[in-house]
Design an enzyme around this catalytic site. Sequence first.
Site: not given
Length: 251
Positions: A10, A12, A97, A99, A167, A173, A213
């Site tokens: 991904n 991003k 996701h 985010e 996730e 991240g 991560s």
Amino acid sequence: MKRRNIVAGNWKMNLTVAESRDLVSAVLAEIGAGFCGCEVGVAPNFVALAETAGALESSPLFLAAQNCHFENDGAYTGEVSARMLLAAGCSHVIIGHSERRQLFGETDAVVNRKVSKALQEGLKVILCVGETFDEREGGITGDVVTRQVRAGLGGIAGIADLVLAYEPVWAIGTGKTATSEQAQEVHALIRKTVGELYGAEAAEGLRIQYGGSVKPSNAAELFAMPDIDGGLIGGASLNAADFAAIVRAAC
Ligand code: PEP
């Protein structure tokens, strides 16, 4: 029988069109000879999709988008539909996701509409779920993830074209990775939940990626867990050598 692992990068909101093309070339060069047959794909930003599709032609890698809208077209300024993604060369789309959920207000209901539309149009879906740090600390990880899975799949008839990605938000991240035992526990719960919805056979065949991560140094241990079937990779997927090393760990 162990399911075929699936690894997706991904990217991003990173990389110009030219940079995306360069990265995909580097990824193909890195994993080329040692490619083992696990499923591998990349998810560039929208404007880089068509160019990346060209660079991936006649390679075994799939192309994914990072999001899509739940309508085909219309007055939805700034949005992109599943139909458009297919035409740009995508076979997969990432939906839900964290985010998108946290920064752009996507609710379970919106995520469900997107999953439904993407599958209906013929895209394969990577549906993301995961708890926040506070939810884990509050002891409600299982409740949150179960709710997200049930809501995300509401009204969806079959899951043959679906991959789930667990996730944990606190691991995305941040450099913090769930231990393989922590991840396995949630993956097993997700598989159990899917079994309640679609039956044991469908649940057994479902791939569940881990994301948060993942790096060359921890990938093999995570992917060795019985219910972890590859990874959704953020930061490390922007480095061709690291991404290739993670792919090799999934072989
Ligand atoms: C992600 O964005 O899906 C992700 C897992 O990111 P990172 O690997 O950087 O934690």
